[in-house]
Design a protein around this motif. Structure first.
Motif, PDB file in Angstrom:
ATOM      1  N   GLU A  56      38.770  36.066  25.409  1.00 35.49           N
ATOM      2  CA  GLU A  56      39.524  34.821  25.541  1.00 35.49           C
ATOM      3  C   GLU A  56      40.495  34.903  26.714  1.00 35.49           C
ATOM      4  O   GLU A  56      40.651  33.954  27.466  1.00 35.49           O
ATOM      5  N   GLY A  57      41.158  36.048  26.872  1.00 30.95           N
ATOM      6  CA  GLY A  57      42.081  36.236  27.993  1.00 30.95           C
ATOM      7  C   GLY A  57      41.365  36.168  29.332  1.00 30.95           C
ATOM      8  O   GLY A  57      41.836  35.534  30.279  1.00 30.95           O
ATOM      9  N   ALA A  58      40.199  36.820  29.414  1.00 31.59           N
ATOM     10  CA  ALA A  58      39.418  36.788  30.650  1.00 31.59           C
ATOM     11  C   ALA A  58      38.924  35.376  30.940  1.00 31.59           C
ATOM     12  O   ALA A  58      38.929  34.931  32.096  1.00 31.59           O
ATOM     13  N   LEU A  59      38.518  34.671  29.902  1.00 30.23           N
ATOM     14  CA  LEU A  59      38.063  33.292  30.074  1.00 30.23           C
ATOM     15  C   LEU A  59      39.194  32.408  30.580  1.00 30.23           C
ATOM     16  O   LEU A  59      39.013  31.634  31.524  1.00 30.23           O
ATOM     17  N   LEU A  60      40.373  32.536  29.997  1.00 30.01           N
ATOM     18  CA  LEU A  60      41.512  31.718  30.430  1.00 30.01           C
ATOM     19  C   LEU A  60      41.880  32.031  31.875  1.00 30.01           C
ATOM     20  O   LEU A  60      42.175  31.114  32.655  1.00 30.01           O
ATOM     21  N   GLU A  61      41.831  33.287  32.274  1.00 33.66           N
ATOM     22  CA  GLU A  61      42.129  33.640  33.661  1.00 33.66           C
ATOM     23  C   GLU A  61      41.079  33.077  34.615  1.00 33.66           C
ATOM     24  O   GLU A  61      41.404  32.636  35.717  1.00 33.66           O
ATOM     25  N   THR A  62      39.815  33.073  34.188  1.00 30.81           N
ATOM     26  CA  THR A  62      38.749  32.475  34.999  1.00 30.81           C
ATOM     27  C   THR A  62      39.007  30.984  35.170  1.00 30.81           C
ATOM     28  O   THR A  62      38.898  30.440  36.273  1.00 30.81           O
ATOM     29  N   ILE A  63      39.373  30.326  34.092  1.00 31.25           N
ATOM     30  CA  ILE A  63      39.670  28.888  34.137  1.00 31.25           C
ATOM     31  C   ILE A  63      40.832  28.625  35.087  1.00 31.25           C
ATOM     32  O   ILE A  63      40.777  27.717  35.921  1.00 31.25           O
ATOM     33  N   ARG A  64      41.894  29.398  34.951  1.00 33.46           N
ATOM     34  CA  ARG A  64      43.063  29.213  35.825  1.00 33.46           C
ATOM     35  C   ARG A  64      42.678  29.382  37.293  1.00 33.46           C
ATOM     36  O   ARG A  64      43.154  28.636  38.155  1.00 33.46           O
ATOM     37  N   ALA A  65      41.835  30.367  37.586  1.00 28.47           N
ATOM     38  CA  ALA A  65      41.423  30.594  38.976  1.00 28.47           C
ATOM     39  C   ALA A  65      40.601  29.424  39.506  1.00 28.47           C
ATOM     40  O   ALA A  65      40.824  28.966  40.635  1.00 28.47           O
ATOM     41  N   VAL A  66      39.677  28.924  38.710  1.00 26.79           N
ATOM     42  CA  VAL A  66      38.857  27.790  39.135  1.00 26.79           C
ATOM     43  C   VAL A  66      39.740  26.566  39.371  1.00 26.79           C
ATOM     44  O   VAL A  66      39.597  25.869  40.381  1.00 26.79           O
ATOM     45  N   ILE A  67      40.663  26.333  38.479  1.00 27.13           N
ATOM     46  CA  ILE A  67      41.548  25.172  38.624  1.00 27.13           C
ATOM     47  C   ILE A  67      42.450  25.330  39.838  1.00 27.13           C
ATOM     48  O   ILE A  67      42.655  24.376  40.593  1.00 27.13           O
ATOM     49  N   GLU A  68      42.972  26.522  40.049  1.00 18.31           N
ATOM     50  CA  GLU A  68      43.851  26.752  41.200  1.00 18.31           C
ATOM     51  C   GLU A  68      43.144  26.440  42.509  1.00 18.31           C
ATOM     52  O   GLU A  68      43.701  25.808  43.407  1.00 18.31           O
ATOM     53  N   VAL A  69      41.893  26.856  42.619  1.00 23.50           N
ATOM     54  CA  VAL A  69      41.126  26.627  43.841  1.00 23.50           C
ATOM     55  C   VAL A  69      40.760  25.148  44.010  1.00 23.50           C
ATOM     56  O   VAL A  69      40.781  24.615  45.113  1.00 23.50           O
ATOM     57  N   ASN A  70      40.436  24.488  42.918  1.00 25.82           N
ATOM     58  CA  ASN A  70      39.900  23.129  43.001  1.00 25.82           C
ATOM     59  C   ASN A  70      40.912  22.007  42.849  1.00 25.82           C
ATOM     60  O   ASN A  70      40.643  20.882  43.271  1.00 25.82           O
ATOM     61  N   LEU A  71      42.057  22.277  42.251  1.00 28.47           N
ATOM     62  CA  LEU A  71      42.995  21.197  41.954  1.00 28.47           C
ATOM     63  C   LEU A  71      43.722  20.680  43.187  1.00 28.47           C
ATOM     64  O   LEU A  71      43.815  19.465  43.394  1.00 28.47           O
ATOM     65  N   SER A  72      44.233  21.569  44.013  1.00 25.89           N
ATOM     66  CA  SER A  72      45.006  21.140  45.190  1.00 25.89           C
ATOM     67  C   SER A  72      44.244  20.162  46.080  1.00 25.89           C
ATOM     68  O   SER A  72      44.777  19.106  46.427  1.00 25.89           O
TER      69      SER A  72
END
Length: 106
Positions: A56-72
């Motif tokens: 779950e921790g690894a999944l949440l970190e993956t999600i955060r990374a994808v969002i960080e790259v794509n949100l801006s």
């Protein structure tokens, strides 16, 4: 808000574009995480007491990374974000996270 801002008291006067983006990013990360966990259903129950929290921790970190790259890039130049934009962004993020997660397991 406290988790993102790291402060006990919320001061709306200190909100700038970067802070709003961080808050939105964390909110979306948590929402996408919840959506994926619901899609997975009982699969998490098959893990061990230590492997499930790690996954779950690894999944949440993956999600955060994808969002960080794509949100801006998605927010750049937008002053008004509508609900349909958020839904579409979340669905695209979920698809990208699944692809990254599946590639990670190979």
């Amino acid at each position: 808000m406290i988790e993102v801002l790291g402060e006990e008291e919320f001061d709306p006067g200190r909100l700038d574009d970067e802070t709003i983006q961080r808050i939105l990013g964390e909110y979306l990360s948590q929402a996408v995480f919840q959506e994926i966990v619901e899609e997975v259903g009982g699969s998490w129950a098959n893990g061990t007491a230590t492997s499930t929290p790690e996954a779950e921790g690894a999944l949440l970190e993956t999600i955060r990374a994808v969002i960080e790259v794509n949100l801006s890039p998605r927010l750049e130049g937008k002053s008004n974000i509508v609900q349909a934009d958020i839904r579409q962004f979340m669905r695209e993020t979920i698809n990208e996270v699944w692809a990254a997660w599946e590639a990670y397991g190979e």
